[in-house]
Design a protein around this motif. Sequence first.
Motif, mmCIF file in Angstrom:
data_model
loop_
_atom_site.group_PDB
_atom_site.id
_atom_site.type_symbol
_atom_site.label_atom_id
_atom_site.label_comp_id
_atom_site.label_asym_id
_atom_site.label_seq_id
_atom_site.Cartn_x
_atom_site.Cartn_y
_atom_site.Cartn_z
ATOM 1 N N LEU A 1 -4.680 -9.120 -6.623
ATOM 2 C CA LEU A 1 -5.145 -9.273 -5.244
ATOM 3 C C LEU A 1 -6.654 -9.035 -5.103
ATOM 4 N N TYR A 2 -7.058 -7.787 -5.350
ATOM 5 C CA TYR A 2 -8.445 -7.459 -4.989
ATOM 6 C C TYR A 2 -9.462 -8.229 -5.827
ATOM 7 N N LYS A 12 -4.863 -4.626 -8.117
ATOM 8 C CA LYS A 12 -6.233 -4.891 -8.586
ATOM 9 C C LYS A 12 -6.264 -6.207 -9.349
ATOM 10 N N ILE A 14 -9.497 -12.040 -5.105
ATOM 11 C CA ILE A 14 -9.997 -12.305 -3.745
ATOM 12 C C ILE A 14 -11.489 -11.976 -3.651
#
Lengths: 265, 232
Positions: free
Chosen positions: A26-27, A23, A30
């Motif tokens: 990455l998420y 989290k 992004i």
Amino acid sequence: MDINWFTVVAQLINFLILVWLLKRFLYKPILDAVNKREKKIMDQLKDAADKKTIAEQEKEEFKKKNEEFDQQKKGLMDTVVAEAATEKNQLIETAKAEAKGLIFKMEEAAKAAQANENKELAQNTQKQVFEITRKALSAIASLSLEEQSADTFIKHLKASKEEEKQQFIDAFKSHPDSILVKSAFELPTKQQDEITEAVNALLHTETKLQFKTAPGIISGIELSTNGYKVAWSFSEYLSALEENISGETREKAKPNVKEDSDVSN
Amino acid sequence: MDLSPDQTIFWEYGFITINLTLVTTWGVMLVLIVSSWLVTRKLRTDIQISRWQCFLEMIVTGINTQIEEVGLSKPERYIGFIGTLFLFIFVSNIGIILPGYSPPTGSLSTTAALALSVFLAVPFFGISESGFGGYLKSYLQPTWIMLPFNIIGEVSRTLALAVRLFGNIMSGGMIVAILLSISPFIFPIIMNMLGLLTGTVQAYIFSILATVYIAAAVRNSKEKTKSKVITT
């Protein structure tokens, strides 16, 4: 196939840690980047749409203005064409009037020039005629003719009226020694004596006359003193004739010009 | 032959055992986190982006779309859990192309842990969506008689999740091991390729089933709340 419960718990914890880390790394980054890009693209699209709307409005405005301008241009052109036509007509009328005036003036000038020319021609003709006459008379003049002239002069002197005689006497009495007798040829003594006698008879005195020759007289006798002159000569006749003809020509020329100007008007 | 990487133990102290499953899991975690960090440390928000960023964006937005298509309207809330499930299982499974690699998903402990996390995540998201009471009432649907069956269904599907993944991955690895002893050249490669496909499909199935379970819990809770609002 046994389940290792420690491994299960450890894997559960590992998984939760992985969820948190992904989290974090990455998420979230992004998705944030994607959202930011989408927002940026949406903003750009909105901006483009706004600009397009503004451009459309400006286009419409420009189109409207262009149409108004065209209408104004057409109106102005019509006005200008009408004004130009009026101006053209006025100019043509003015030019016509001016041309008419010029033509009239030129005609008048031509007529005046013609009249002058005619007058000059008449004068020249007169001069020529009198010159020829004078030459012809000079050519035929002779002593015998001079004698005849002297006789005629004496007769003329004797036949003069009482008033004339008195004028003559008054003029010659004041200067009896300065009486001059001019003739084209030298008079013979007889003639000179007859003239002297006739003058003395008229003046009731004994006066001695001075005789001189003057070819300009052509033929005849001329007696003068103190500004008074008594003459009988061809030259005198011709001068009187010339005077009469010139006066007549002038009189004729005047009504003609008047008539012409009346016609041109 | 070891059926599970749990049996390969590196260090043990009492009940604490550091086995191959844990070590491989850490390795997979490290790969995922480091690669994510490497790519996301230089993210760009303009039109032109790097290939790796594009690749990761495709994966993340793909997972997001899948979650949304299943029925969860706010995928950003669930992508952390569901996306990690998919990526962890996927990377663990495709690691079989590496020689000597034993996927952690071939361990029943790992799959049980993942299934357990799904088992816990379903009520967690359900409760966070509509509260504790609202979520518990979904077990009484359509009538209270269905309560034991709903509980059994909850447990059994968790068990099915764990066993399905474990069975598929473990069987794949076992088949390759058996084939290696029989015909060591061509067949293991083909089976490994098949294992890649199976691993990808299993990752997808596991994560999509987890999404479906969570979506069902969230939807039930929402419907319950909605009907309550209408009746009042």
